[in-house]
Design a protein around this motif. Structure first.
Motif, PDB file in Angstrom:
ATOM      1  N   TYR A  39     -25.844  -2.539   6.237  1.00  0.00           N
ATOM      2  CA  TYR A  39     -25.059  -3.375   7.136  1.00  0.00           C
ATOM      3  C   TYR A  39     -24.571  -4.566   6.335  1.00  0.00           C
ATOM      4  O   TYR A  39     -25.351  -5.373   5.847  1.00  0.00           O
ATOM      5  N   TRP A  40     -23.255  -4.694   6.197  1.00  0.00           N
ATOM      6  CA  TRP A  40     -22.628  -5.767   5.427  1.00  0.00           C
ATOM      7  C   TRP A  40     -22.298  -6.897   6.400  1.00  0.00           C
ATOM      8  O   TRP A  40     -21.327  -6.849   7.149  1.00  0.00           O
ATOM      9  N   GLU A  42     -21.266 -10.024   5.980  1.00  0.00           N
ATOM     10  CA  GLU A  42     -20.044 -10.799   5.753  1.00  0.00           C
ATOM     11  C   GLU A  42     -18.805 -10.112   6.323  1.00  0.00           C
ATOM     12  O   GLU A  42     -17.873 -10.766   6.762  1.00  0.00           O
ATOM     13  N   GLN A  43     -18.761  -8.780   6.293  1.00  0.00           N
ATOM     14  CA  GLN A  43     -17.625  -8.031   6.829  1.00  0.00           C
ATOM     15  C   GLN A  43     -17.888  -7.484   8.235  1.00  0.00           C
ATOM     16  O   GLN A  43     -17.015  -6.869   8.835  1.00  0.00           O
ATOM     17  N   ASN A  44     -19.123  -7.645   8.720  1.00  0.00           N
ATOM     18  CA  ASN A  44     -19.530  -7.193  10.052  1.00  0.00           C
ATOM     19  C   ASN A  44     -19.296  -5.688  10.229  1.00  0.00           C
ATOM     20  O   ASN A  44     -18.699  -5.243  11.205  1.00  0.00           O
ATOM     21  N   CYS A  45     -19.759  -4.891   9.249  1.00  0.00           N
ATOM     22  CA  CYS A  45     -19.588  -3.439   9.336  1.00  0.00           C
ATOM     23  C   CYS A  45     -20.708  -2.728   8.569  1.00  0.00           C
ATOM     24  O   CYS A  45     -21.433  -3.338   7.781  1.00  0.00           O
ATOM     25  N   ASP A  65     -23.784  -8.643  -0.656  1.00  0.00           N
ATOM     26  CA  ASP A  65     -22.451  -9.193  -0.896  1.00  0.00           C
ATOM     27  C   ASP A  65     -22.231  -9.495  -2.379  1.00  0.00           C
ATOM     28  O   ASP A  65     -21.187  -9.150  -2.940  1.00  0.00           O
ATOM     29  N   LYS A  69     -19.545  -7.579  -4.877  1.00  0.00           N
ATOM     30  CA  LYS A  69     -18.548  -8.340  -5.629  1.00  0.00           C
ATOM     31  C   LYS A  69     -18.659  -8.058  -7.124  1.00  0.00           C
ATOM     32  O   LYS A  69     -17.645  -7.902  -7.815  1.00  0.00           O
ATOM     33  N   ALA A  79     -13.364  -1.495  -3.265  1.00  0.00           N
ATOM     34  CA  ALA A  79     -13.522  -2.031  -1.911  1.00  0.00           C
ATOM     35  C   ALA A  79     -12.403  -2.973  -1.552  1.00  0.00           C
ATOM     36  O   ALA A  79     -11.686  -3.471  -2.315  1.00  0.00           O
TER      37      ALA A  79
END
Length: 79
Positions: A39-40, A42-45, A65, A69, A79
């Motif tokens: 579950y990421w 920062e991107q809410n996905c 995250d 990066k 990505a």
């Protein structure tokens, strides 16, 4: 599905099987890969990654995250 870690870029290496008679035949040393769902925040996905054991340790150490990066900068992940 290729056997490459999307975080560290590790991939299979080639080497030799060495018999008792010292006959050498080619072989592959594959990477310890998992298909893992993260579950990421920062991107809410949710994302699925093919990740090695070393990559999993890296994600636990520096965070998802930062690891993503770093992988994008090095060209391991699109990505």
């Amino acid at each position: 599905m290729s056997k490459i870690c999307q975080i560290t870029g590790k991939k299979a290496q080639s080497g030799n099987n060495v018999a008792h008679s010292n006959v050498r035949t080619k072989r592959k040393f594959n990477v310890n890969l998992f298909t893992k769902k993260f579950y990421w925040v920062e991107q809410n996905c949710w994302i699925n990654l093919n990740i090695s054991a070393a990559g999993l340790r890296l994600v636990n150490k520096i965070g998802l995250d930062a690891a993503i990066k770093s992988a994008v900068e090095k060209g391991y992940l699109n990505a």
